[in-house]
Design a protein around this motif. Structure first.
Motif, PDB file in Angstrom:
ATOM      1  N   ASP A  79       0.859  -1.177   0.000  1.00  0.00           N
ATOM      2  CA  ASP A  79       0.000   0.000   0.000  1.00  0.00           C
ATOM      3  C   ASP A  79       0.900   1.234   0.000  1.00  0.00           C
ATOM      4  O   ASP A  79       1.654   1.466   0.955  1.00  0.00           O
ATOM      5  N   ASP A 135       0.238   4.422   0.301  1.00  0.00           N
ATOM      6  CA  ASP A 135      -0.032   5.398   1.353  1.00  0.00           C
ATOM      7  C   ASP A 135       0.504   4.933   2.686  1.00  0.00           C
ATOM      8  O   ASP A 135       1.083   5.725   3.447  1.00  0.00           O
ATOM      9  N   VAL A 136       0.327   3.645   2.986  1.00  0.00           N
ATOM     10  CA  VAL A 136       0.829   3.115   4.248  1.00  0.00           C
ATOM     11  C   VAL A 136       2.348   3.202   4.287  1.00  0.00           C
ATOM     12  O   VAL A 136       2.946   3.586   5.301  1.00  0.00           O
ATOM     13  N   CYS A 137       2.974   2.848   3.192  1.00  0.00           N
ATOM     14  CA  CYS A 137       4.435   2.874   3.128  1.00  0.00           C
ATOM     15  C   CYS A 137       4.964   4.305   3.270  1.00  0.00           C
ATOM     16  O   CYS A 137       5.933   4.563   3.994  1.00  0.00           O
ATOM     17  N   ALA A 179       4.706   5.468   6.831  1.00  0.00           N
ATOM     18  CA  ALA A 179       5.701   4.874   7.724  1.00  0.00           C
ATOM     19  C   ALA A 179       7.068   5.522   7.553  1.00  0.00           C
ATOM     20  O   ALA A 179       7.915   5.430   8.451  1.00  0.00           O
TER      21      ALA A 179
END
Length: 635
Positions: A34, A36-38, A41
């Motif tokens: 993903d 956006d998730v990456c 983070a």
């Protein structure tokens, strides 16, 4: 090693590289990511990740190879499509890769047209300078429309992957043709002739190479005409580019493509400088392939390059095609730089005496160290090549002794006080200066290195005078000058041999004696010609005894025996000529057996059989004569 690796990843670029490598492995393993998730983070790299991850996933979706390539030196270079669709293009297969991009054979879906598709390597997406160069290549090549320049059809970016489509040339690069011609002759192909293909060629057509190889073996004259024609194609393409304000800056064998119709195409404008925006590539780096760079190009950003750098590189490229060896062959970078800036290339006819003198002159003029001494334009070079093909007098001239001396002095200011007289005048003055240099050679040890360098220059100049006298016959009507030249050259080399055991200098002395013999024969001094031939033969016999593995020494000895026989023949002594012709035939036969693909040696065998046939014919040995003539004709 662990500490070094840790130090690398402590830098921001190293951390990003490590992160992208981990994400690459996850993509190859089939795990979803993903964006956006990456990005959340790793907020410090959010912009880069949002830009790069879609491209990584797109490239992987095309069916890219998951196996690391041994020839990949950049991170993520292996992430590249081998099948699939990129924009309006369906990828068929990879046909080449280099530092500036990966090239695929592809089909333009909308019109069913085969194309070569160049894709920016993934690693280059991390480098703004490389991305700028990629765009500059498109800009430079896109504004050029010429019969011998690979045209660009389309430019695009799909899911972050940058590419452009160009004409697919079915054939081979000039580098591959040189490598194959060397293998056809039983020579080891040097690294310099076999860079990774990065042009627009589909590597399944060998018609042009096979035709060129066959012509070189069967008809050397036609081979040289075909080489000249290819050089004209390249020079015409460069003239068009220069007229449009584009300097290629990376002319080399792998960027010249030859199709199945023997038409040459100029490709890869990745390092081109465009008048309106050359700053895109003027980064201060040493751009290009060193072996083919002009002397001024090796200085990096310290000097502004103009179109004459391309003319130099074109000369170096076609020198290699004619000689089947690089003009400068040092393996170490520092020595190669020294050769490019300070050392004159070996004259082509020293490499292969069959090369036409005019073609040699054209290439050596293009390769002059100083830009003002080269052809002023690529058009001038093309025009001279056309005159060569039409058997007209070319405009290029070998530099005179004074000109050669002046050029050498400009590059070696520190030696001027020692060498000045060697470059002061015409032929005899040069020879006297060479003798003076021998005196310096015998002086103190601290002067020895200067004297040795100067001695080499002096002998090179003398060789040039001898070659000019033997080839141009400038002494016509002035036999006294010709005799003085031959006598002084003999004296110089005899003095030289008293103070040097270097085999190459002895080889040069032998060739000089051979030229002297030719001069004596042309002015009617046959006995002196015979003496000079014998002296050359003595030197060559010693060299071949000490260095039997060097074919150039044996070939020179065979030539010497033949000329010795021709002198006896001219003195109406056919029986005295026979042993010399027979010795030459034996050496050429040995060389032909050792190097069966070398046509020069086969020609030597044939010529000597014909000479022996003539001896037998004029000695009333008609059956023997007929047999020799039959064997010569069979070759």
């Amino acid at each position: 090693m662990i500490k070094q690796a840790g130090a690398r990843h402590s830098q921001p670029e190293g951390i990003l590289d490590q992160l992208l490598e981990e994400l690459t492995n996850r993509i190859h393993a089939g795990k979803s990511i993903d964006v956006d998730v990456c990005a959340g983070a790793h907020p410090e790299y959010a912009d880069q990740l949002r830009r790069l991850l879609p491209a990584m996933q797109a490239l992987n979706a095309f069916g890219g190879s998951h196996t690391a390539r041994n020839d990949c030196t950049e991170p993520f270079a292996a992430i590249a499509p081998t099948t699939g669709v990129l924009g309006d293009f369906r990828i068929v297969r990879e046909i080449g890769r280099g530092g500036m991009g990966i090239v695929y054979e592809a089909e333009q879906i909308s019109i069913g047209r085969p194309v070569a598709l160049k894709v920016l390597p993934f690693a280059s997406m991390l480098d703004e300078r490389r991305l700028a160069r990629f765009r500059n290549e498109v800009r430079a090549a896109g504004q050029l429309h010429h019969t011998n320049i690979v045209p660009i059809f389309a430019v695009g970016s799909d899911r972050g992957v940058h590419f452009y489509a160009m004409q697919l040339v079915v054939g081979q690069t000039l580098a591959e043709m040189i490598g194959q011609l060397r293998r056809d002759r039983g020579l080891d192909a040097p690294v310099a002739t076999m860079p990774p293909p990065g042009g627009a060629t589909a590597q399944n057509g060998e018609t042009a190479r096979a035709a060129l190889s066959t012509v070189r073996t069967v008809n050397r004259g036609e081979f040289y005409r075909k080489v000249a024609l290819l050089a004209i194609h390249a020079a015409d393409a460069l003239e068009h580019a220069h007229a449009c304000g584009v300097v290629h800056r990376d002319i080399k064998p792998s960027n010249l493509l030859v199709d199945e119709r023997s038409v040459l195409w100029l490709a890869d404008f990745g390092l081109a400088a465009v008048e309106a925006g050359a700053d895109l590539t003027m980064t201060g780096d040493l751009l290009g392939t060193l072996r083919y760079m002009s002397p001024e190009q090796t200085q990096g950003s310290r000097i502004v390059l103009d179109h004459r750098t391309d003319i130099y590189s074109l000369g170096v490229t076609f020198y290699e095609l004619l000689a089947l060896r690089p003009a400068f062959d040092a393996a170490e970078r520092a020595e190669l730089l020294r050769q490019i800036t300070d050392v004159e290339p070996l004259p082509l006819r020293r490499v292969d005496a069959a090369i036409p003198p005019d073609l040699e002159t054209i290439m050596l003029k293009a390769m002059c160290k100083e830009a003002p001494d080269r052809y002023a334009t690529a058009q001038e070079m093309a025009d001279d090549l056309r005159r060569f093909l039409e058997n007209k007098t070319i405009y290029a001239r070998r530099p005179s002794l004074v000109e050669r001396g002046a050029k050498w002095a400009r590059r070696h200011v520190a030696m001027i006080t020692v060498a000045a007289t060697a470059f002061a005048g015409a032929a005899i003055a040069c020879l006297v200066a060479g003798l003076m240099t021998l005196g310096a050679y015998r002086s103190e040890a601290r002067q020895r290195s200067v004297a040795e360098a100067n001695l080499s220059v002096a002998s090179e100049l003398i060789d040039g005078v001898l070659a000019q006298s033997a080839g141009d016959r400038y002494w016509h009507g002035d036999l006294n000058r010709a005799e003085a030249l031959a006598a002084e050259a003999t004296r110089f080399y005899e003095r030289l041999l008293e103070h040097s055991d270097d085999p190459e200098l002895r080889f040069r002395a032998a060739l000089a004696n051979d030229s002297v013999a030719h001069i004596w024969q042309l002015v009617g001094r046959h006995e002196r010609a015979s003496a000079a031939n014998r002296r050359a033969g003595e030197l060559l016999v010693r060299l071949t005894t000490s260095y039997p593995e060097r074919p150039q020494y044996l070939a020179a000895l065979a030539t010497n025996y033949n000329r010795t026989g021709l002198v006896d023949w001219s003195l109406d002594r056919p029986l005295a000529a026979e042993p010399s012709f027979r010795q030459a035939w034996e050496i050429w036969t040995e060389l032909a057996q050792r190097f069966p693909s070398e046509p020069t040696y086969q020609s030597g065998v044939s010529e000597m059989l014909a000479n022996l046939g003539s001896v037998c014919y004029f000695s009333d040995r008609f059956n023997e004569a007929e047999e020799y003539y039959r064997r010569a004709e069979a070759i």
